[in-house]
Design a protein around this motif. Structure first.
Motif, PDB file in Angstrom:
ATOM      1  N   ALA A 187       5.216   1.714-134.370  1.00 53.75           N
ATOM      2  CA  ALA A 187       4.989   2.681-135.445  1.00 53.75           C
ATOM      3  C   ALA A 187       5.345   2.104-136.804  1.00 53.75           C
ATOM      4  CB  ALA A 187       5.787   3.947-135.179  1.00 53.75           C
ATOM      5  N   THR A 188       6.426   1.335-136.872  1.00 55.54           N
ATOM      6  CA  THR A 188       6.821   0.730-138.152  1.00 55.54           C
ATOM      7  C   THR A 188       5.728  -0.194-138.666  1.00 55.54           C
ATOM      8  OG1 THR A 188       9.162   0.841-137.556  1.00 55.54           O
ATOM      9  CG2 THR A 188       8.554  -0.683-139.306  1.00 55.54           C
ATOM     10  N   ARG A 189       5.206  -1.040-137.794  1.00 56.81           N
ATOM     11  CA  ARG A 189       4.130  -1.945-138.212  1.00 56.81           C
ATOM     12  C   ARG A 189       2.900  -1.163-138.655  1.00 56.81           C
ATOM     13  NH1 ARG A 189       5.964  -4.904-133.557  1.00 56.81           N
ATOM     14  NH2 ARG A 189       4.256  -4.032-132.322  1.00 56.81           N
ATOM     15  N   LYS A 190       2.578  -0.097-137.932  1.00 59.74           N
ATOM     16  CA  LYS A 190       1.399   0.707-138.271  1.00 59.74           C
ATOM     17  C   LYS A 190       1.581   1.393-139.627  1.00 59.74           C
ATOM     18  CE  LYS A 190      -1.669   4.250-136.281  1.00 59.74           C
ATOM     19  NZ  LYS A 190      -2.850   3.363-136.183  1.00 59.74           N
ATOM     20  N   LEU A 191       2.749   1.933-139.861  1.00 56.73           N
ATOM     21  CA  LEU A 191       3.007   2.599-141.139  1.00 56.73           C
ATOM     22  C   LEU A 191       2.928   1.629-142.303  1.00 56.73           C
ATOM     23  CD1 LEU A 191       5.986   4.852-139.992  1.00 56.73           C
ATOM     24  CD2 LEU A 191       3.783   5.686-140.854  1.00 56.73           C
ATOM     25  N   LEU A 192       3.431   0.425-142.120  1.00 50.44           N
ATOM     26  CA  LEU A 192       3.370  -0.580-143.180  1.00 50.44           C
ATOM     27  C   LEU A 192       1.926  -1.048-143.405  1.00 50.44           C
ATOM     28  CD1 LEU A 192       6.522  -2.686-142.224  1.00 50.44           C
ATOM     29  CD2 LEU A 192       6.268  -1.193-144.218  1.00 50.44           C
ATOM     30  N   ARG A 193       1.206  -1.246-142.331  1.00 45.92           N
ATOM     31  CA  ARG A 193      -0.164  -1.754-142.425  1.00 45.92           C
ATOM     32  C   ARG A 193      -1.123  -0.726-143.024  1.00 45.92           C
ATOM     33  NH1 ARG A 193      -0.564  -2.824-137.500  1.00 45.92           N
ATOM     34  NH2 ARG A 193      -1.787  -1.029-136.802  1.00 45.92           N
ATOM     35  N   GLU A 194      -0.939   0.557-142.695  1.00 49.09           N
ATOM     36  CA  GLU A 194      -1.890   1.594-143.104  1.00 49.09           C
ATOM     37  C   GLU A 194      -1.361   2.484-144.234  1.00 49.09           C
ATOM     38  OE1 GLU A 194      -3.580   3.747-139.765  1.00 49.09           O
ATOM     39  OE2 GLU A 194      -3.258   2.034-138.437  1.00 49.09           O
ATOM     40  N   ARG A 195      -0.307   2.052-144.892  1.00 55.35           N
ATOM     41  CA  ARG A 195       0.367   2.874-145.885  1.00 55.35           C
ATOM     42  C   ARG A 195      -0.600   3.470-146.907  1.00 55.35           C
ATOM     43  NH1 ARG A 195       1.562   1.805-151.016  1.00 55.35           N
ATOM     44  NH2 ARG A 195       3.235   2.988-152.048  1.00 55.35           N
ATOM     45  N   GLN A 196      -1.415   2.653-147.516  1.00 56.96           N
ATOM     46  CA  GLN A 196      -2.269   3.109-148.614  1.00 56.96           C
ATOM     47  C   GLN A 196      -3.209   4.224-148.166  1.00 56.96           C
ATOM     48  OE1 GLN A 196      -1.762   2.038-151.635  1.00 56.96           O
ATOM     49  NE2 GLN A 196      -3.407   3.153-152.663  1.00 56.96           N
ATOM     50  N   GLY A 197      -3.849   4.035-147.018  1.00 58.25           N
ATOM     51  CA  GLY A 197      -4.782   5.049-146.549  1.00 58.25           C
ATOM     52  C   GLY A 197      -4.093   6.338-146.149  1.00 58.25           C
ATOM     53  N   LEU A 198      -2.948   6.218-145.484  1.00 54.31           N
ATOM     54  CA  LEU A 198      -2.253   7.411-145.004  1.00 54.31           C
ATOM     55  C   LEU A 198      -1.774   8.294-146.147  1.00 54.31           C
ATOM     56  CD1 LEU A 198      -0.155   5.846-142.092  1.00 54.31           C
ATOM     57  CD2 LEU A 198      -2.227   7.240-141.885  1.00 54.31           C
ATOM     58  N   ILE A 199      -1.190   7.706-147.179  1.00 56.19           N
ATOM     59  CA  ILE A 199      -0.674   8.534-148.274  1.00 56.19           C
ATOM     60  C   ILE A 199      -1.805   9.162-149.082  1.00 56.19           C
ATOM     61  CG2 ILE A 199       1.474   7.231-148.431  1.00 56.19           C
ATOM     62  CD1 ILE A 199       0.406   5.851-150.899  1.00 56.19           C
ATOM     63  N   MET A 200      -3.006   8.605-148.941  1.00 57.49           N
ATOM     64  CA  MET A 200      -4.169   9.206-149.595  1.00 57.49           C
ATOM     65  C   MET A 200      -4.877  10.210-148.688  1.00 57.49           C
ATOM     66  SD  MET A 200      -5.715   5.895-151.652  1.00 57.49           S
ATOM     67  CE  MET A 200      -6.989   6.877-152.453  1.00 57.49           C
ATOM     68  N   GLY A 201      -4.322  10.416-147.488  1.00 54.27           N
ATOM     69  CA  GLY A 201      -4.875  11.411-146.580  1.00 54.27           C
ATOM     70  C   GLY A 201      -6.025  10.928-145.735  1.00 54.27           C
ATOM     71  N   ARG A 202      -6.193   9.613-145.630  1.00 51.55           N
ATOM     72  CA  ARG A 202      -7.273   9.090-144.800  1.00 51.55           C
ATOM     73  C   ARG A 202      -6.829   8.995-143.345  1.00 51.55           C
ATOM     74  NH1 ARG A 202      -8.453   5.397-149.365  1.00 51.55           N
ATOM     75  NH2 ARG A 202      -7.431   3.678-148.255  1.00 51.55           N
ATOM     76  N   PRO A 203      -7.768   9.095-142.392  1.00 51.23           N
ATOM     77  CA  PRO A 203      -7.398   9.095-140.966  1.00 51.23           C
ATOM     78  C   PRO A 203      -6.685   7.821-140.550  1.00 51.23           C
ATOM     79  CG  PRO A 203      -9.644   9.877-141.261  1.00 51.23           C
ATOM     80  CD  PRO A 203      -9.211   9.348-142.591  1.00 51.23           C
ATOM     81  N   ALA A 204      -5.740   7.963-139.630  1.00 53.84           N
ATOM     82  CA  ALA A 204      -5.066   6.813-139.043  1.00 53.84           C
ATOM     83  C   ALA A 204      -6.051   6.048-138.168  1.00 53.84           C
ATOM     84  CB  ALA A 204      -3.868   7.272-138.217  1.00 53.84           C
ATOM     85  N   GLU A 205      -5.864   4.741-138.105  1.00 50.70           N
ATOM     86  CA  GLU A 205      -6.715   3.915-137.251  1.00 50.70           C
ATOM     87  C   GLU A 205      -6.406   4.215-135.784  1.00 50.70           C
ATOM     88  OE1 GLU A 205      -6.109  -0.157-138.306  1.00 50.70           O
ATOM     89  OE2 GLU A 205      -6.702   0.139-140.403  1.00 50.70           O
ATOM     90  N   VAL A 206      -7.462   4.312-134.968  1.00 47.76           N
ATOM     91  CA  VAL A 206      -7.319   4.611-133.537  1.00 47.76           C
ATOM     92  C   VAL A 206      -7.715   3.384-132.735  1.00 47.76           C
ATOM     93  CG1 VAL A 206      -8.041   6.079-131.636  1.00 47.76           C
ATOM     94  CG2 VAL A 206      -7.855   7.035-133.952  1.00 47.76           C
ATOM     95  N   PRO A 207      -6.789   2.800-131.968  1.00 47.99           N
ATOM     96  CA  PRO A 207      -7.137   1.642-131.140  1.00 47.99           C
ATOM     97  C   PRO A 207      -8.252   1.980-130.158  1.00 47.99           C
ATOM     98  CG  PRO A 207      -4.754   1.946-131.243  1.00 47.99           C
ATOM     99  CD  PRO A 207      -5.379   3.173-131.842  1.00 47.99           C
ATOM    100  N   GLU A 208      -9.113   1.032-129.934  1.00 46.12           N
ATOM    101  CA  GLU A 208     -10.253   1.261-129.051  1.00 46.12           C
ATOM    102  C   GLU A 208      -9.809   1.626-127.638  1.00 46.12           C
ATOM    103  OE1 GLU A 208     -14.055   2.021-128.405  1.00 46.12           O
ATOM    104  OE2 GLU A 208     -13.237   1.371-130.344  1.00 46.12           O
ATOM    105  N   GLN A 209      -8.635   1.164-127.236  1.00 46.99           N
ATOM    106  CA  GLN A 209      -8.142   1.437-125.881  1.00 46.99           C
ATOM    107  C   GLN A 209      -7.917   2.919-125.625  1.00 46.99           C
ATOM    108  OE1 GLN A 209      -4.529  -0.654-127.246  1.00 46.99           O
ATOM    109  NE2 GLN A 209      -3.396   0.715-125.870  1.00 46.99           N
ATOM    110  N   LEU A 210      -7.784   3.716-126.686  1.00 46.64           N
ATOM    111  CA  LEU A 210      -7.526   5.148-126.521  1.00 46.64           C
ATOM    112  C   LEU A 210      -8.799   5.977-126.520  1.00 46.64           C
ATOM    113  CD1 LEU A 210      -4.404   5.573-128.844  1.00 46.64           C
ATOM    114  CD2 LEU A 210      -4.467   5.209-126.370  1.00 46.64           C
ATOM    115  N   ARG A 211      -9.912   5.392-126.838  1.00 44.54           N
ATOM    116  CA  ARG A 211     -11.148   6.160-126.923  1.00 44.54           C
ATOM    117  C   ARG A 211     -11.885   6.164-125.592  1.00 44.54           C
ATOM    118  NH1 ARG A 211     -12.465   7.959-131.824  1.00 44.54           N
ATOM    119  NH2 ARG A 211     -11.557   7.000-133.668  1.00 44.54           N
TER     120      ARG A 211
END
Length: 305
Positions: free
Chosen positions: A281-305
């Motif tokens: 989660a820490t790595r994901k929050l750091l990697r996707e920070r810009q999009g998340l704080i702007m309200g954009r969807p979190a990235e979903v790993p293909e393994q979960l679809r």
């Protein structure tokens, strides 16, 4: 009242038999109900089991796993004349009379969403009620830890599920067994399908409140819930944590979401050395920070679809 009962499935062949077997007792006292099974692209025997055990149900096959919200909207669309919709995750079982108690709660003025008391596989009551997400609560959870913050009344989770009663104030609840009225759906709009998993029930309950509808906890309605995979799968934990930030960005804007992101990231980073979920989660929050704080969807790993 006319009720649509929607079972949301994904690779749920093993879970369907006990859920469906419990429905007649769980729906006792409800005279007009129709069953809908929405499957999100399962590649096991889910549909075969559903057709065999519930031949009168309406089966809806989605082309892929688009998440809880997409399946919820598909259920609600099948019978637009229904007065209420009951959503069931595949890992749930209604206790006798559960649905009738929830319907009675929806008849109360201002109630748009009704949820039951949830019971785990061990027979213990589950913590299922939450307070509105705030920066203060996120900071408390980061510093104290989620469980301690909740016990002190500082966190989002409302502790002591055995003490929950009809007067327990909650802003949102675990979505495993959720009933909502047609009036609430019409005013609030559909569930937000840009949330793949997690926070979709939070977003919907908060948006319903914006339109004047409150959530009612019904302690006399009970359901068994055997779910809770987030702690077992780092990718699920990461989406759950990231979507908390994303939702804050959607509702409160970039500046507030940046502070919220910092609090959530601090909490995950503090616990990362000893836990793979928090590291992910820490790595994901750091990697996707810009999009998340702007309200954009979190990235979903293909393994979960």
């Amino acid at each position: 009242m006319r009720l649509t009962v929607g079972v949301l499935t994904y690779r749920s062949a093993a879970n369907l038999p006990p859920l469906l077997a419990a429905l007649p007792a769980g729906l006792a006292g409800v005279d007009d109900w129709r069953l809908v099974v929405v499957d999100s692209g399962s590649f096991d025997d889910t549909l075969i089991v559903a057709k065999d055990l519930a031949p009168d149900a309406t089966l809806v096959q989605l082309d892929s796993n688009r998440g809880f919200a997409a399946a919820a909207n598909a259920v609600a669309a099948v019978h637009p004349d229904a007065d209420a919709v009951l959503l069931l995750s595949p890992t749930t079982r209604l206790r006798p009379g559960c649905a009738a108690e929830l319907l009675a709660a929806l008849a109360e003025p201002g109630v748009g969403i009704a949820v039951p008391r949830l019971i785990g596989r061990d027979g213990a009551y589950k913590t299922s009620l939450r307070r509105r997400p705030t920066l203060g609560r996120a900071v408390a959870e980061a510093v104290l830890g989620g469980n301690r913050a909740s016990r002190l009344g500082r966190g989002e989770l409302i502790a002591d599920p055995a003490g929950y009663d009809a007067r327990t104030p909650a802003d949102w609840a675990t979505g495993a067994v959720t009933m909502f009225s047609r009036a609430c759906l019409t005013a609030t709009g559909p569930w937000d399908e840009t949330f793949f998993l997690y926070s979709e029930e939070t977003e919907y309950a908060l948006r319903a409140a914006d339109h004047g509808f409150r959530l009612a906890f019904v302690p006399t309605a009970e359901a068994v819930h055997n779910g809770g995979d987030a702690r077992n799968v780092p990718a699920l934990w990461g989406i759950m944590v990231a979507n908390r930030v994303r939702l804050h960005g959607m509702r409160h804007g970039r500046a507030a979401a940046t502070a919220f992101w910092a609090a959530i990231t601090l909490g995950e980073a503090i616990r990362a050395p000893g836990d793979v979920n928090h590291r992910y989660a820490t790595r994901k929050l750091l990697r996707e920070r810009q999009g998340l704080i702007m309200g954009r969807p979190a990235e979903v790993p293909e393994q979960l679809r």
